[in-house]
Each structure stands twice: as C-alpha cells, then as structure tokens.
Motif scaffolding. Sequence first.
Motif, PDB file in Angstrom:
ATOM      1  N   ASP A  27      44.493  44.903  46.689  1.00  0.00           N
ATOM      2  CA  ASP A  27      43.200  45.061  47.368  1.00  0.00           C
ATOM      3  C   ASP A  27      42.345  46.133  46.699  1.00  0.00           C
ATOM      4  N   TYR A  30      41.128  44.833  43.340  1.00  0.00           N
ATOM      5  CA  TYR A  30      40.033  43.889  43.548  1.00  0.00           C
ATOM      6  C   TYR A  30      38.730  44.637  43.825  1.00  0.00           C
ATOM      7  N   PHE A  34      36.011  43.954  40.893  1.00  0.00           N
ATOM      8  CA  PHE A  34      35.286  42.708  41.121  1.00  0.00           C
ATOM      9  C   PHE A  34      33.829  42.808  40.655  1.00  0.00           C
ATOM     10  N   GLN A  56      36.068  35.295  41.228  1.00  0.00           N
ATOM     11  CA  GLN A  56      36.878  35.083  42.430  1.00  0.00           C
ATOM     12  C   GLN A  56      38.087  34.205  42.107  1.00  0.00           C
ATOM     13  N   PHE A  59      40.625  36.225  40.187  1.00  0.00           N
ATOM     14  CA  PHE A  59      41.374  37.128  41.067  1.00  0.00           C
ATOM     15  C   PHE A  59      42.372  36.353  41.931  1.00  0.00           C
ATOM     16  N   TRP A  66      50.676  38.546  41.032  1.00  0.00           N
ATOM     17  CA  TRP A  66      50.420  39.973  41.025  1.00  0.00           C
ATOM     18  C   TRP A  66      51.621  40.818  40.622  1.00  0.00           C
TER      19      TRP A  66
END
Length: 183
Positions: A27, A30, A34, A56, A59, A66
Amino acid sequence: MQLSTPPRLDESPPPSSGREVPEINFDEFYQIHFRTLTVQLCAYTGDMGHAQDLVQEAFCRAFARWQKIVRYEDPVAWVRRVAWNLATSRWRRLRTAQLFLRRQREEHVPGPGPDRVALEAALALLPPKQRRAVVLHHLADMPISEIARQEGVAEGTVKSWLHRGRAALAAHLTERNEETRRD
C-alpha cells in the motif's frame, strides 16, 4: 551509478548482494509511486486516463507477485517496465487493427429496387399469419407440412393462409402497378 535493467515477468529475482532488503508494504509502495509512474506514462501515451489505466494494471500485476517483486533491487522499475510494455502492446494491437481495416475493400451494395420495395410494402399490408406463411413458403422454401408443424395448425390452414396471402399480394401489387402507369 550503474543502472540495472528491470527483470522480466518470468525471471527470478536477481541474486542478493548480501544485504538485507527491508520489507516494503505494498500500500505504501503504491501510494508513493503511482502518481510519478502515471505522469511518466501520460507523457509517453499522451492520454492521462489511459496512463492511469496502464499503471493501475501494472500495479495489479505487481500485487499478485508482491512477495517476489519486493525482493528486487528496484521494484519500481519492474512496475514501470510492465506499464510501458502494456502501452506498447496496445499500440501494436491498434496498428494491426488499422492495417487490417485499410486492407478491407469497401463494398458498395445497391439499394433495393422498386420491385422489392413494392413487395415489402405489400407484405406489410397482409395479416401476420398470412404474411408469415407466404414468407416461409416462398422465401424460406419451407414445405406446407413444415410450416403447419411450426405454427401448430393443420396443413389446410396453411394452404388457406397462402391462398389468401397470394391473392391479397396480387391485388396490392396490381393496384400499385396501375398507379405507377398513370403517373
């Protein structure tokens, strides 16, 4: 400073340099990256909405892998490469589609002739059952027995519909021909 190329999706992580890699929360990763990746892709594609979609998607793919990607030397490079590859793939698909469309010949089909227009107008004046019987028998080449079975009626009923339908068509078409001659 040496630039390393981002690993491909199917590659294993680069060998460890002996140092411990700190765990990065996805998180946070991101939220930090982003916007900058989106700006880069927007400059590349020229479309902010499309750039956001590409980043997007990149990700999303990173999130699915991950635990592996977080151990890379530069996880951002992996996400950037995926986003750029997605943009390039889209351009290739669009170019292929455009080339295909350019090779297609434009086919000019003449409009319906006056006889067809007159027939369709006359058919539209028939009651639905007569019109269906005439179309199925004369245009779809269905035998009377098959029409009767499809409509759930006796063959005599279909014959009656055909007789009445043909008589009405003849009257409508004859009347139209006479009007055309007078003009």
